[in-house]
Write a protein that holds these residues in place. Sequence first.
Motif, short mmCIF file in Angstrom:
data_model
loop_
_atom_site.label_atom_id
_atom_site.label_comp_id
_atom_site.label_asym_id
_atom_site.label_seq_id
_atom_site.Cartn_x
_atom_site.Cartn_y
_atom_site.Cartn_z
N THR A 174 46.02 10.69 23.17
CA THR A 174 45.52 11.44 24.34
C THR A 174 45.16 12.86 23.95
OG1 THR A 174 46.79 10.11 25.92
CG2 THR A 174 46.15 12.33 26.62
N ALA A 175 46.04 13.48 23.15
CA ALA A 175 45.76 14.86 22.71
C ALA A 175 44.49 14.92 21.87
CB ALA A 175 46.95 15.39 21.92
N ALA A 220 26.57 7.11 24.95
CA ALA A 220 27.66 7.32 25.90
C ALA A 220 28.96 7.08 25.15
CB ALA A 220 27.54 6.39 27.10
N PHE A 221 30.06 7.57 25.68
CA PHE A 221 31.35 7.38 25.02
C PHE A 221 32.46 7.55 26.04
CE2 PHE A 221 30.29 11.89 24.77
CZ PHE A 221 31.46 12.49 25.23
N ALA A 222 33.64 7.05 25.67
CA ALA A 222 34.86 7.31 26.42
C ALA A 222 35.95 7.58 25.39
CB ALA A 222 35.24 6.13 27.31
N LEU A 223 36.83 8.52 25.70
CA LEU A 223 37.86 8.94 24.77
C LEU A 223 39.25 8.74 25.38
CD1 LEU A 223 36.32 12.33 23.56
CD2 LEU A 223 36.21 10.12 22.41
N SER A 248 40.43 3.06 19.46
CA SER A 248 40.50 4.28 18.66
C SER A 248 41.80 4.33 17.87
CB SER A 248 40.40 5.52 19.56
OG SER A 248 39.14 5.59 20.18
N ASN A 249 42.89 3.95 18.50
CA ASN A 249 44.18 3.92 17.83
C ASN A 249 44.18 2.91 16.70
OD1 ASN A 249 46.94 3.81 17.14
ND2 ASN A 249 47.59 4.10 19.25
N GLU A 250 43.64 1.74 16.98
CA GLU A 250 43.61 0.69 15.96
C GLU A 250 42.76 1.11 14.76
OE1 GLU A 250 42.94 -4.16 15.88
OE2 GLU A 250 42.20 -2.97 17.56
#
Length: 274
Positions: free
Chosen positions: A46-47, A102-105, A142-144
Amino acid sequence: MPTRRPHPLRVLLVPLLLSAALLGTGCEESPTGRKQIALVPDAQMTALGEQGFAELLRSLPLNDDPDVRAYVGCVAEALVDALPQPHGRWSIAVFDDPTPNAFALPGGKIGVHIGMLQVARTPDQLAAVIAHEIAHVLADHSNERLTQELAVQGGLMLVDLFAEEPGSLKHEVLRGALGIGAEYGLLLPYSRTHEREADRIGRDLMAQAGFNPRASVMLWRNMAAAGGGQPLAFLSTHPTHDTRMNELAEGMDQAVVVYRQARAAGRTPACALP
């Protein structure tokens, strides 16, 4: 010249990371039931997402057309409202960039380039884009991916640590082979897996939000027309447009059922084109 050795803390980190990866195999599942390893704590992801989004807000110009911002916000908010509770607050930004992107974080951050509206020409098609990006977050991709990259770096560190002749041609060839093998045998295939998974999750999410899931196939037709040629699927982090359209079509009947149920339940987003 003395041989440079890895820092003791980094040497300790490698076996710990690799052991954690082995122990964690099969312990987590993506929303589609796929086994995955995602070892970075959620708070840290998240950070990282918040930090990356803040940097984009500083470095890229924002679109100042209130109609465009209201339109994109309408579509994004309808999708967020369809997420399982509790889903928290999501931030949405429209960037004045002509590239169709486009993106999502992690942390609930969504960004859309104004150029995407030239390809995603209807609210349903834009919903397919944003839902796909949200799906990457829902599936912890993203974590993976970060975990995979850390594992690869750990493997390269082990090659350096136990090399009989550090800096020799044999050592460099082995190190290069490991890097290439990791890239084409692990990182890129996983990226294609992520894209396919995000297509499926995103299609179902847009249906749950009351957007017509058939628009996801039309979107990729538009993308194919706009993009022209693309790399072979084996060397690309994204499936080919034809592959995406065929795989989206495979589960379309059930997605349409969900879409009709959502509309009957009152999920009827009315997002006006600018």
